[in-house]
Motif scaffolding. Structure first.
Motif, PDB file in Angstrom:
ATOM      1  N   LYS A  31     -79.167  -8.176  -3.253  1.00  0.00           N
ATOM      2  CA  LYS A  31     -77.779  -8.097  -2.773  1.00  0.00           C
ATOM      3  C   LYS A  31     -77.687  -7.613  -1.325  1.00  0.00           C
ATOM      4  O   LYS A  31     -77.049  -8.261  -0.491  1.00  0.00           O
ATOM      5  CB  LYS A  31     -76.963  -7.208  -3.715  1.00  0.00           C
ATOM      6  CG  LYS A  31     -75.506  -7.060  -3.323  1.00  0.00           C
ATOM      7  CD  LYS A  31     -74.800  -6.150  -4.332  1.00  0.00           C
ATOM      8  CE  LYS A  31     -73.439  -5.744  -3.885  1.00  0.00           C
ATOM      9  NZ  LYS A  31     -73.436  -4.739  -2.827  1.00  0.00           N
ATOM     10  N   PRO A  32     -78.337  -6.497  -0.955  1.00  0.00           N
ATOM     11  CA  PRO A  32     -78.243  -6.056   0.442  1.00  0.00           C
ATOM     12  C   PRO A  32     -78.883  -7.045   1.427  1.00  0.00           C
ATOM     13  O   PRO A  32     -78.429  -7.179   2.557  1.00  0.00           O
ATOM     14  CB  PRO A  32     -78.978  -4.724   0.482  1.00  0.00           C
ATOM     15  CG  PRO A  32     -79.341  -4.369  -0.892  1.00  0.00           C
ATOM     16  CD  PRO A  32     -79.036  -5.525  -1.782  1.00  0.00           C
ATOM     17  N   GLU A  35     -76.290  -9.771   1.988  1.00  0.00           N
ATOM     18  CA  GLU A  35     -75.198  -9.207   2.785  1.00  0.00           C
ATOM     19  C   GLU A  35     -75.596  -9.077   4.251  1.00  0.00           C
ATOM     20  O   GLU A  35     -74.824  -9.411   5.154  1.00  0.00           O
ATOM     21  CB  GLU A  35     -74.789  -7.841   2.233  1.00  0.00           C
ATOM     22  CG  GLU A  35     -74.100  -7.918   0.887  1.00  0.00           C
ATOM     23  CD  GLU A  35     -73.814  -6.560   0.290  1.00  0.00           C
ATOM     24  OE1 GLU A  35     -72.833  -6.461  -0.465  1.00  0.00           O
ATOM     25  OE2 GLU A  35     -74.562  -5.589   0.567  1.00  0.00           O
ATOM     26  N   ARG A  36     -76.795  -8.619   4.484  1.00  0.00           N
ATOM     27  CA  ARG A  36     -77.248  -8.405   5.862  1.00  0.00           C
ATOM     28  C   ARG A  36     -77.482  -9.724   6.599  1.00  0.00           C
ATOM     29  O   ARG A  36     -77.083  -9.879   7.750  1.00  0.00           O
ATOM     30  CB  ARG A  36     -78.525  -7.576   5.859  1.00  0.00           C
ATOM     31  CG  ARG A  36     -78.918  -7.116   7.214  1.00  0.00           C
ATOM     32  CD  ARG A  36     -79.941  -6.043   7.131  1.00  0.00           C
ATOM     33  NE  ARG A  36     -80.116  -5.469   8.450  1.00  0.00           N
ATOM     34  CZ  ARG A  36     -81.020  -4.588   8.735  1.00  0.00           C
ATOM     35  NH1 ARG A  36     -81.810  -4.137   7.799  1.00  0.00           N
ATOM     36  NH2 ARG A  36     -81.141  -4.125   9.943  1.00  0.00           N
ATOM     37  N   ILE A  40     -71.839 -10.477   5.241  1.00  0.00           N
ATOM     38  CA  ILE A  40     -70.726 -10.453   4.291  1.00  0.00           C
ATOM     39  C   ILE A  40     -70.906  -9.291   3.320  1.00  0.00           C
ATOM     40  O   ILE A  40     -71.961  -8.665   3.283  1.00  0.00           O
ATOM     41  CB  ILE A  40     -70.642 -11.779   3.488  1.00  0.00           C
ATOM     42  CG1 ILE A  40     -71.931 -11.996   2.679  1.00  0.00           C
ATOM     43  CG2 ILE A  40     -70.366 -12.964   4.400  1.00  0.00           C
ATOM     44  CD1 ILE A  40     -71.886 -13.196   1.741  1.00  0.00           C
ATOM     45  N   LYS A  41     -69.870  -9.019   2.544  1.00  0.00           N
ATOM     46  CA  LYS A  41     -69.939  -8.027   1.480  1.00  0.00           C
ATOM     47  C   LYS A  41     -69.839  -8.747   0.149  1.00  0.00           C
ATOM     48  O   LYS A  41     -69.012  -9.638  -0.028  1.00  0.00           O
ATOM     49  CB  LYS A  41     -68.787  -7.025   1.582  1.00  0.00           C
ATOM     50  CG  LYS A  41     -69.045  -5.776   2.388  1.00  0.00           C
ATOM     51  CD  LYS A  41     -70.311  -5.126   2.016  1.00  0.00           C
ATOM     52  CE  LYS A  41     -70.227  -3.656   1.796  1.00  0.00           C
ATOM     53  NZ  LYS A  41     -71.538  -3.101   1.505  1.00  0.00           N
ATOM     54  N   ILE A  42     -70.698  -8.396  -0.784  1.00  0.00           N
ATOM     55  CA  ILE A  42     -70.711  -8.984  -2.118  1.00  0.00           C
ATOM     56  C   ILE A  42     -70.406  -7.870  -3.111  1.00  0.00           C
ATOM     57  O   ILE A  42     -70.993  -6.789  -3.034  1.00  0.00           O
ATOM     58  CB  ILE A  42     -72.089  -9.596  -2.436  1.00  0.00           C
ATOM     59  CG1 ILE A  42     -72.428 -10.694  -1.441  1.00  0.00           C
ATOM     60  CG2 ILE A  42     -72.126 -10.117  -3.866  1.00  0.00           C
ATOM     61  CD1 ILE A  42     -73.867 -11.194  -1.563  1.00  0.00           C
ATOM     62  N   ASP A  71     -73.036 -14.850  -7.282  1.00  0.00           N
ATOM     63  CA  ASP A  71     -72.371 -13.548  -7.233  1.00  0.00           C
ATOM     64  C   ASP A  71     -71.157 -13.535  -8.160  1.00  0.00           C
ATOM     65  O   ASP A  71     -70.825 -14.535  -8.806  1.00  0.00           O
ATOM     66  CB  ASP A  71     -72.035 -13.133  -5.797  1.00  0.00           C
ATOM     67  CG  ASP A  71     -70.896 -13.917  -5.156  1.00  0.00           C
ATOM     68  OD1 ASP A  71     -70.127 -14.601  -5.865  1.00  0.00           O
ATOM     69  OD2 ASP A  71     -70.772 -13.844  -3.918  1.00  0.00           O
TER      70      ASP A  71
END
Length: 144
Positions: A31-32, A35-36, A40-42, A71
């Motif tokens: 996940k990170p 996002e990186r 974006i943010k999940i 997601d």
């Protein structure tokens, strides 16, 4: 490497396909990374499957994704480790083909195209790319 050709644990990196899979199928690491890379943010990952196959029709090419992730909002991600640079000039077309097969079967009969999910393909390139100096390459399809 030891005598049997097996890499010792303390020498393994993400370049090793087993280690890549072992690490990336863990939500708290995958996940990170997504996002990186995408900025974006999940909320959360709801589905993670390593080595997911998408079979195409008879006489067409199927694919095997290194890591297929969905997601909480239904967005699909394909995370690929690319060691071989012989494909580097076709990454855009390869991404397009991967997304097309990921989308195949994503809609039910009579479901509108507006319900088609977002999809991303992320390549970790372990070679010098044709885009000198770039660490992030973004392909996007535009309708005109």
């Amino acid at each position: 490497m030891n005598i049997k050709g097996i890499t010792k644990w303390n020498k393994m990196t993400l370049k090793n396909s087993y280690m890549f899979r072992l690490v990336m199928e863990k939500n708290n690491l995958c996940k990170p990374l997504i996002e990186r890379v995408l900025g974006i943010k999940i909320k959360s990952l709801s589905y993670v499957e390593p080595e997911k196959s998408f079979e195409a029709k008879l006489r067409t090419k199927g694919i095997r994704l290194d890591l297929f992730v969905i997601d909480e909002d239904g967005v699909a991600y394909d995370i690929e480790m690319q060691m071989d640079n012989s494909y580097k000039k076709f990454l855009g077309k390869r991404s397009r083909y991967y997304v097309s097969l990921m989308d195949n079967g994503a809609l039910k009969k009579d479901e509108p195209y507006s319900h088609l999910r977002k999809s991303y393909v992320i390549f970790h390139l372990y070679f010098r790319s044709i885009w000198k100096g770039a660490c992030k390459i973004h392909f996007q399809c535009h309708l005109q």
